[in-house]
Structures are given as C-alpha cells and as structure tokens.
Scaffold this motif. Structure first.
Motif, PDB file in Angstrom:
ATOM      1  N   VAL A  82     -20.499  17.603  16.512  1.00 29.89           N
ATOM      2  CA  VAL A  82     -21.305  17.802  17.724  1.00 29.89           C
ATOM      3  C   VAL A  82     -22.292  18.950  17.539  1.00 29.89           C
ATOM      4  CG1 VAL A  82     -21.237  18.396  20.175  1.00 29.89           C
ATOM      5  CG2 VAL A  82     -19.559  16.802  19.228  1.00 29.89           C
ATOM      6  N   ILE A  83     -21.822  20.089  17.041  1.00 33.08           N
ATOM      7  CA  ILE A  83     -22.744  21.207  16.863  1.00 33.08           C
ATOM      8  C   ILE A  83     -23.775  20.905  15.778  1.00 33.08           C
ATOM      9  CG2 ILE A  83     -21.250  22.442  15.228  1.00 33.08           C
ATOM     10  CD1 ILE A  83     -23.754  23.918  17.807  1.00 33.08           C
ATOM     11  N   THR A  84     -23.401  20.144  14.762  1.00 35.77           N
ATOM     12  CA  THR A  84     -24.360  19.803  13.716  1.00 35.77           C
ATOM     13  C   THR A  84     -25.516  18.990  14.278  1.00 35.77           C
ATOM     14  OG1 THR A  84     -22.665  19.875  11.996  1.00 35.77           O
ATOM     15  CG2 THR A  84     -24.662  18.633  11.502  1.00 35.77           C
ATOM     16  N   GLY A  85     -25.184  17.996  15.126  1.00 39.93           N
ATOM     17  CA  GLY A  85     -26.234  17.154  15.700  1.00 39.93           C
ATOM     18  C   GLY A  85     -27.007  17.828  16.809  1.00 39.93           C
ATOM     19  N   THR A  86     -26.300  18.392  17.780  1.00 36.82           N
ATOM     20  CA  THR A  86     -27.002  19.024  18.901  1.00 36.82           C
ATOM     21  C   THR A  86     -27.751  20.274  18.457  1.00 36.82           C
ATOM     22  OG1 THR A  86     -25.014  20.279  19.532  1.00 36.82           O
ATOM     23  CG2 THR A  86     -25.361  18.148  20.602  1.00 36.82           C
ATOM     24  N   GLY A  87     -27.139  21.046  17.550  1.00 34.21           N
ATOM     25  CA  GLY A  87     -27.793  22.259  17.078  1.00 34.21           C
ATOM     26  C   GLY A  87     -29.072  21.972  16.305  1.00 34.21           C
ATOM     27  N   ALA A  88     -29.098  20.858  15.572  1.00 30.32           N
ATOM     28  CA  ALA A  88     -30.318  20.480  14.857  1.00 30.32           C
ATOM     29  C   ALA A  88     -31.479  20.300  15.830  1.00 30.32           C
ATOM     30  CB  ALA A  88     -30.084  19.198  14.063  1.00 30.32           C
ATOM     31  N   VAL A  89     -31.170  19.780  17.019  1.00 32.51           N
ATOM     32  CA  VAL A  89     -32.192  19.567  18.054  1.00 32.51           C
ATOM     33  C   VAL A  89     -32.518  20.858  18.792  1.00 32.51           C
ATOM     34  CG1 VAL A  89     -32.680  18.376  20.241  1.00 32.51           C
ATOM     35  CG2 VAL A  89     -31.568  17.143  18.350  1.00 32.51           C
ATOM     36  N   ALA A 227     -26.110  26.899  13.896  1.00 35.97           N
ATOM     37  CA  ALA A 227     -25.318  27.315  15.055  1.00 35.97           C
ATOM     38  C   ALA A 227     -25.122  28.817  15.166  1.00 35.97           C
ATOM     39  CB  ALA A 227     -23.949  26.640  15.016  1.00 35.97           C
ATOM     40  N   LYS A 228     -24.958  29.248  16.401  1.00 34.82           N
ATOM     41  CA  LYS A 228     -24.420  30.555  16.760  1.00 34.82           C
ATOM     42  C   LYS A 228     -23.152  30.246  17.559  1.00 34.82           C
ATOM     43  CE  LYS A 228     -29.088  32.459  16.935  1.00 34.82           C
ATOM     44  NZ  LYS A 228     -30.125  33.125  17.769  1.00 34.82           N
ATOM     45  N   PRO A 229     -22.031  30.044  16.861  1.00 31.35           N
ATOM     46  CA  PRO A 229     -20.852  29.452  17.500  1.00 31.35           C
ATOM     47  C   PRO A 229     -20.398  30.132  18.779  1.00 31.35           C
ATOM     48  CG  PRO A 229     -20.562  29.478  15.135  1.00 31.35           C
ATOM     49  CD  PRO A 229     -21.805  30.267  15.420  1.00 31.35           C
ATOM     50  N   ARG A 230     -20.419  31.468  18.837  1.00 32.89           N
ATOM     51  CA  ARG A 230     -19.902  32.146  20.016  1.00 32.89           C
ATOM     52  C   ARG A 230     -20.813  31.945  21.231  1.00 32.89           C
ATOM     53  NH1 ARG A 230     -15.499  34.607  18.172  1.00 32.89           N
ATOM     54  NH2 ARG A 230     -14.972  35.375  20.250  1.00 32.89           N
ATOM     55  N   LYS A 231     -22.045  31.542  20.984  1.00 24.74           N
ATOM     56  CA  LYS A 231     -22.974  31.201  22.065  1.00 24.74           C
ATOM     57  C   LYS A 231     -22.987  29.694  22.315  1.00 24.74           C
ATOM     58  CE  LYS A 231     -27.985  31.077  22.900  1.00 24.74           C
ATOM     59  NZ  LYS A 231     -28.198  29.655  22.527  1.00 24.74           N
ATOM     60  N   ASP A 232     -23.046  28.916  21.238  1.00 24.12           N
ATOM     61  CA  ASP A 232     -23.268  27.478  21.372  1.00 24.12           C
ATOM     62  C   ASP A 232     -22.024  26.711  21.805  1.00 24.12           C
ATOM     63  OD1 ASP A 232     -25.882  27.871  20.604  1.00 24.12           O
ATOM     64  OD2 ASP A 232     -25.566  27.283  18.527  1.00 24.12           O
ATOM     65  N   PHE A 233     -20.851  27.059  21.264  1.00 21.71           N
ATOM     66  CA  PHE A 233     -19.646  26.292  21.590  1.00 21.71           C
ATOM     67  C   PHE A 233     -19.319  26.349  23.089  1.00 21.71           C
ATOM     68  CE2 PHE A 233     -17.440  26.284  17.141  1.00 21.71           C
ATOM     69  CZ  PHE A 233     -18.585  25.745  16.581  1.00 21.71           C
ATOM     70  N   PRO A 234     -19.308  27.537  23.722  1.00 21.19           N
ATOM     71  CA  PRO A 234     -19.056  27.561  25.171  1.00 21.19           C
ATOM     72  C   PRO A 234     -20.115  26.795  25.963  1.00 21.19           C
ATOM     73  CG  PRO A 234     -18.709  29.724  24.224  1.00 21.19           C
ATOM     74  CD  PRO A 234     -19.358  28.898  23.153  1.00 21.19           C
ATOM     75  N   MET A 235     -21.378  26.851  25.507  1.00 17.70           N
ATOM     76  CA  MET A 235     -22.445  26.122  26.191  1.00 17.70           C
ATOM     77  C   MET A 235     -22.181  24.618  26.135  1.00 17.70           C
ATOM     78  SD  MET A 235     -25.361  24.163  25.199  1.00 17.70           S
ATOM     79  CE  MET A 235     -25.917  24.817  23.635  1.00 17.70           C
ATOM     80  N   LEU A 236     -21.780  24.112  24.962  1.00 14.13           N
ATOM     81  CA  LEU A 236     -21.488  22.683  24.826  1.00 14.13           C
ATOM     82  C   LEU A 236     -20.256  22.292  25.639  1.00 14.13           C
ATOM     83  CD1 LEU A 236     -22.189  22.356  21.000  1.00 14.13           C
ATOM     84  CD2 LEU A 236     -23.578  21.392  22.845  1.00 14.13           C
ATOM     85  N   ALA A 237     -19.240  23.149  25.639  1.00 10.87           N
ATOM     86  CA  ALA A 237     -18.054  22.878  26.449  1.00 10.87           C
ATOM     87  C   ALA A 237     -18.415  22.816  27.934  1.00 10.87           C
ATOM     88  CB  ALA A 237     -16.985  23.940  26.194  1.00 10.87           C
ATOM     89  N   ASP A 238     -19.295  23.698  28.361  1.00 12.90           N
ATOM     90  CA  ASP A 238     -19.721  23.711  29.758  1.00 12.90           C
ATOM     91  C   ASP A 238     -20.494  22.444  30.108  1.00 12.90           C
ATOM     92  OD1 ASP A 238     -20.178  25.167  32.364  1.00 12.90           O
ATOM     93  OD2 ASP A 238     -22.254  24.932  31.722  1.00 12.90           O
ATOM     94  N   LEU A 239     -21.374  22.009  29.211  1.00 12.98           N
ATOM     95  CA  LEU A 239     -22.106  20.764  29.453  1.00 12.98           C
ATOM     96  C   LEU A 239     -21.143  19.592  29.597  1.00 12.98           C
ATOM     97  CD1 LEU A 239     -25.133  21.091  26.977  1.00 12.98           C
ATOM     98  CD2 LEU A 239     -25.242  21.075  29.480  1.00 12.98           C
ATOM     99  N   TYR A 240     -20.105  19.566  28.754  1.00 15.45           N
ATOM    100  CA  TYR A 240     -19.105  18.502  28.845  1.00 15.45           C
ATOM    101  C   TYR A 240     -18.359  18.565  30.175  1.00 15.45           C
ATOM    102  CZ  TYR A 240     -14.651  16.118  28.233  1.00 15.45           C
ATOM    103  OH  TYR A 240     -13.549  15.323  28.422  1.00 15.45           O
TER     104      TYR A 240
END
Length: 281
Positions: A82-89, A227-240
């Motif tokens: 998920v982070i590989t695909g969304t982060g690329a965008v 990715a910046k995991p500590r920023k991006d992962f919570p953001m993706l979890a929140d979107l979900y």
C-alpha cells in the motif's frame, strides 16, 4: 497495535533528519542486521522485518502505532504494497487534480497507485495488465480505462496513445520489467514523470531511445513509495478508518504460515490481489 516499517533507519544521519528515512546512510537497504540465530549461524531478517514468522525482532522506530479498532489483516497491507503504491503517487510523482495517469500492472501495488491517483483527483487513469480478470478490480479502485496486454507483440504504447494522443502526465511501471519501463517512457507526454515502482533483478539494465526521455521528462526511481512511515502510515490508517482507502477489497484470501507456497503460486498466476498470511493460523 502497530504496523512494522521496513526502514531500519538510524534517525540521526543528515538524510534522516532531513525527513528522508528511506535514504538513511546507516540503515535501510545498506544496514541489514542479523538478529536471529540457528545453532551457531546468524540469520538475516528480510527487509529489516522477517515477517513470515510468529515473532520477530525490530527497532523501536520501525513500530508505527495504529488504532486498535483497525483489523490487523487490512493493516498488514499498509507497510509494503500500500505505501509503495500510494507513496509513489503522493510523495514522488505528486499527481495533481486533472492529471492523466497510466499504471502498468494492476496487482496489489498497482491497485494502490490507481486508488491514490483517484483520491487526488486524476482525470484519467489507465490500467494495463495481461490478466483480463484484473479489469473489474482495477475499475473498482478507480481506473477509468483498462487495456488488456495480449501477448508479447501487443503494442501497449499505441493503445495508450489512442486514449491519450499526447501521452500521460505520469506513467507508473509497477511490474518490475525493464522492457515495460522503456514503454512507460514512450507513454509519457513531454514534461511528464516516469515512475519506476516495480523491482526487477537488481543487476538489470534499461535501454531506451534518448529522444524519448529528452523532452523534459523525469525518470524517477522509487523505493517504498518514498515513504516517511511515521507520517504516512497513520495517515493511510486514518483514510481507511474513514472509508476512503480500500484495503479489505485487496484481500483475496487468508491463510496460515503453512499456506505460504500457495500464496506465492497465486501471485505468479496473477488472478488475485493479495493473500494475507496469519501467523497464528
């Protein structure tokens, strides 16, 4: 509950402090550790995690907290595909509202490129795949068009140009095939981005015509979505959690660790998105 990041970055070098943990000079790809032992032999943990186990050893900064309400099977997808695909965008191509996008490969990573492009408002999203069954899932995730790549002689560049005569603003090669990366360059309009998301044999080389890239195009290498995991992962979890990011729809099957070979076989056939392995069955 946490998601594990593959970045074993140090957190202290100039790259880390500049906000680019994937470029860490002391960790990541160049700093794999050997936290396991089998008898007298030290063993590496693949991608700094070694995930096909019931217990593992990681650094504290690889553990990214998520809401306890989030289903773990869905959460497990965020740390890699998920982070590989969304982060690329989001992080690298920085797709804008109204942009056109081509995605070569509509598997687990490609679907996340598609849905991220849809989230930011891309006007046309063309998915390309050799498996006809991928069309319905690609469209569910936001693709406006689907091109079935039939056989080695199929001209996918011409097929894209029928839909986008000038080419796309952004082309994402998600398969990890050097020939397809060359095609992606030719699918991209002058001034556009070519995003190398898929990973071929790391010794592979890419051949392309100079003029095809010379027109102010940008060829981007992308590791783990920038990715910046500590920023991006919570953001993706929140979107979900707010119903805006599709994760449940990506899970084609679940299995225990004894189902790992069947999961790899299904991935090679290419008819499903993801099998999630449940360490405790």
């Amino acid at each position: 509950h946490v998601i594990l990041s593959t970045f074993g970055n140090c957190g202290h070098c100039p790259e880390c402090e500049d906000g680019h943990p994937g470029n860490c000079r002391n960790g990541g790809m160049g700093g794999l550790t050997q936290p396991y032992r089998e008898g007298d032999q030290l063993l590496y943990n693949f991608a700094n995690i070694g995930a096909f186990v019931q217990e593992t050893i990681v650094n504290e900064n690889q553990c990214i907290p998520i809401p306890k309400e989030m289903p773990l099977a869905s959460a497990s997808l965020i740390g890699c595909g998920v982070i590989t695909g969304t982060g690329a965008v989001f992080n690298r191509a920085k797709v804008q509202i109204g942009d056109s996008v081509v995605v070569i490969g509509a598997g687990g990573v490609g679907l996340n490129v598609i849905q991220a492009a849809d989230l930011v408002g891309a006007s046309q999203i063309i998915a390309i795949d050799r498996v006809a069954e991928k069309e319905s899932l690609a469209r569910e995730f936001g693709a406006t068009d689907f091109i079935l790549s039939e056989g080695e002689e199929f001209d996918s560049v011409a097929a894209v140009k029928e839909l986008l005569p000038l080419g796309a603003n952004h082309s994402f090669e998600v398969v990890g095939h050097t020939g397809l990366l060359s095609n992606a360059i030719n699918m991209t309009r002058p001034g556009g981005n070519i995003c190398a998301v898929g990973v071929p044999d790391l010794t592979a080389t890419v051949t392309y015509g100079f003029q095809s890239l010379h027109q102010n195009k940008q060829l981007m290498g992308i590791r783990a979505g920038g990715a910046k995991p500590r920023k991006d992962f919570p953001m993706l979890a929140d979107l979900y959690m707010r119903g805006r990011l599709k994760l449940d729809e990506m899970i084609s099957n679940t299995a225990g660790l004894d189902g790992i070979q069947a999961a790899f076989d299904a991935m090679k056939i290419g008819t499903e998105a993801r099998t999630v392995l449940l360490p405790h069955g």
